[in-house]
Design an enzyme around this catalytic site. Structure first.
Site, PDB file in Angstrom:
ATOM      1  N   GLU A 131       0.922  -1.223  -0.087  1.00 18.50           N
ATOM      2  CA  GLU A 131       0.175  -0.058  -0.119  1.00 18.50           C
ATOM      3  C   GLU A 131       0.911   1.457   0.152  1.00 18.50           C
ATOM      4  O   GLU A 131       1.820   1.179   0.809  1.00 18.50           O
ATOM      5  CB  GLU A 131      -1.020   0.110   1.242  1.00 18.50           C
ATOM      6  N   CYS A 141      -4.486  -3.291   4.183  1.00 17.55           N
ATOM      7  CA  CYS A 141      -4.224  -2.637   5.337  1.00 17.55           C
ATOM      8  C   CYS A 141      -5.389  -3.129   6.484  1.00 17.55           C
ATOM      9  O   CYS A 141      -5.433  -4.350   6.397  1.00 17.55           O
ATOM     10  CB  CYS A 141      -4.090  -1.079   5.476  1.00 17.55           C
ATOM     11  N   LYS A 182      -9.704   0.527  -2.167  1.00 17.49           N
ATOM     12  CA  LYS A 182      -9.964   0.061  -0.634  1.00 17.49           C
ATOM     13  C   LYS A 182     -11.423   0.398  -0.339  1.00 17.49           C
ATOM     14  O   LYS A 182     -11.754   1.657  -0.643  1.00 17.49           O
ATOM     15  CB  LYS A 182      -9.000   0.983   0.272  1.00 17.49           C
TER      16      LYS A 182
END
Length: 490
Positions: free
Chosen positions: A245, A358, A307
């Site tokens: 990321e 994440c 995301k």
């Protein structure tokens, strides 16, 4: 130290047993605040007020659970007390995983049991079933302790009197042993060779980015070195490469130099690279998207995943206009991240990978939906540089262990500064990097098509168990009111 989770469940059940709902709530709150203060101390990088504030919010859910535990302890059929206890733990985690602002799942019993006898239960019912197994066991141990204490107070232990306590211990032992009987699917349908690039950052903390292009240059250089090792025959050529990321700290579609550097690295290694980058939203001005982009050495950038669950106050600011006037630190989040609207199944070379970014690894439905959409392996692109050397990367890594078993898939974690890791489908950490070092992991990982029972049943077990917990509280309230009415009538 997973046995402490059993002790915690048992202790809270005993401390709330026979109390009023108000006393139970205060007990749950007193349990929750120090627990979350210790668990979330990594947020002190942002500020201790953030640690305290989030801990109090999370502890409020445990206060509600404490009130519920006090209520159900008065229900008839004491043998079912461990069941009500476990269902209330499920209900508490169900709520905390979803509200406010999409929830915050840290601190679940399941995440404390990623290397315990209960872990294989994840393959049957996901993380909620692991929590349920732990909570039932803790509740049964509490029941046995309470029964023995009452016998002792009544004048001594007799073989007949000990039987209910022994039965509770047998239940606890049976639930604990059940995990060993659960098969964990690990057989590969085929495999793929991967490389995970950890480029590193300038420094830990809030200002990890350093100068523009620095993080990108780190990942480009590491990939170019990998290409040199491949050309020299020191390392076998991978089928694909995974960057973490925010590997590109500039939008490659807006900054030509960023695009050129990524393209240089991808062409040098000669295989598709999954690139983590921040990209300006194409239509909503002022918004940014946190993406994983498949970058082909011939075709350039292609499919991408955005995301779906941006972190509140970290990647977007709720009530920005009002709160920014009070909390000036929120100005350090200059632009809000825009959530994606689809799962992260991406074809990266010969592999169909499921990308989660994440903190998304903590949310059951995001990972499950990705696997059910066709992912044959799971990739966690993450950037933990802000919280480096604080314990947070380790906490996130054990979630990857649980997800591997839950879905019968290898989980590859790619982090900018660590911890990058390769986790096999049985939850074993095959490789891991150190924090704040530049490193490259190479591995052959299995690709799997089969689905676990947890994938098939989805969130249904969690909903059912949570509902049982809520209904048990409702039943306790109704019985309590009926009892008071009967007393008044007499």
């Amino acid at each position: 130290m997973w046995p402490l989770s059993l002790v915690a469940v048992a202790a809270l059940a005993l401390l709330t047993h026979g109390r009023t709902a108000r006393q139970g709530a205060w007990t749950g709150f007193a349990f929750g605040v120090p627990f979350f203060l210790l668990l979330l101390k990594w947020l002190s990088v942002v500020g201790w007020d953030a640690v305290i504030g989030l801990s109090i919010i999370q502890a409020a859910f445990l206060a509600l659970m404490g009130a519920g535990l006090a209520l159900v302890s008065r229900l008839p059929v004491p043998a079912l007390w461990p069941l009500w206890t476990a269902c209330l733990w499920i209900a508490e985690e169900w709520a905390r995983d979803r509200v406010p602002f999409g929830g915050f799942p840290w601190g679940r019993l399941a995440f404390a049991n990623t290397g315990s006898p209960y872990t294989p239960l994840a393959a049957l019912g996901g993380a909620p079933l692991v929590t349920f197994g732990v909570a039932v066991t803790g509740g049964a141990l509490a029941s046995a302790a309470l029964l023995l204490w009452r016998l002792k107070r009544a004048g001594g232990l007799s073989p007949r009197g000990v039987l209910p306590a022994a039965g509770a211990v047998v239940v606890a032992a049976a639930v604990t042993a059940a995990g060993f009987a659960v098969p964990i699917p690990t057989a590969a349908d085929d495999s793929v060779d991967i490389a995970v690039v950890q480029g590193n950052v300038q420094q830990p903390g809030m200002d990890f980015l350093g100068r523009p292009m620095m993080i990108l240059d780190n990942h480009v250089k590491a990939t170019l070195n990998l290409a040199k090792d491949v050309k020299a025959g020191r390392i076998a050529k991978p089928d694909l490469v995974i960057w973490p990321e925010n590997a590109s700290d500039l939008d490659p579609f807006q900054y030509r130099e960023a695009y050129a550097r990524i393209d240089e690295a991808v062409k040098a290694i000669g295989v598709p690279v999954l690139v983590g980058a921040l990209v300006d939203h194409p239509t909503k001005q002022g918004y940014v998207e946190n993406q994983g982009i498949v970058w082909d050495p011939k075709k350039g950038p292609g499919a991408s995943y955005t995301k779906q669950h941006p972190v509140p106050f970290g990647e977007y600011v709720p009530f920005r206009q009002e709160l920014s006037k009070i909390i000036t630190r929120l100005q350090r989040v200059p632009r809000d991240f825009y959530p994606g609207d689809h799962t992260g199944v991406l074809g990266v070379g010969p592999a169909r990978l499921g990308d989660v970014i994440c903190f998304e690894v903590a949310y059951d439905e995001i990972v499950r939906d990705t696997v059910n959409a066709g992912a044959r392996a799971i990739v966690v692109q993450t950037n933990n540089a802000t919280y480096g050397r604080s314990g947070q990367p380790e906490q996130q890594l054990v979630m990857s262990k649980l997800r591997a078993i839950e879905h019968g898939r290898p989980v590859i974690t790619a982090a900018t500064s660590g911890i990058s890791a390769v986790v096999s489908p049985d939850g074993t950490i095959e490789q891991r990097t150190k924090e704040f070092t530049q490193d490259v992991l190479t591995a052959r990982i299995p690709l799997r098509d089969g689905k676990t029972l947890a994938d098939r049943v989805g969130a249904m077990p969690e909903w059912v168990l949570a509902m049982v917990g809520v209904l048990s509280c409702a039943a306790a309230i109704m019985i309590g009111r009926r009892g008071r009415t009967d007393e008044k009538g007499q």
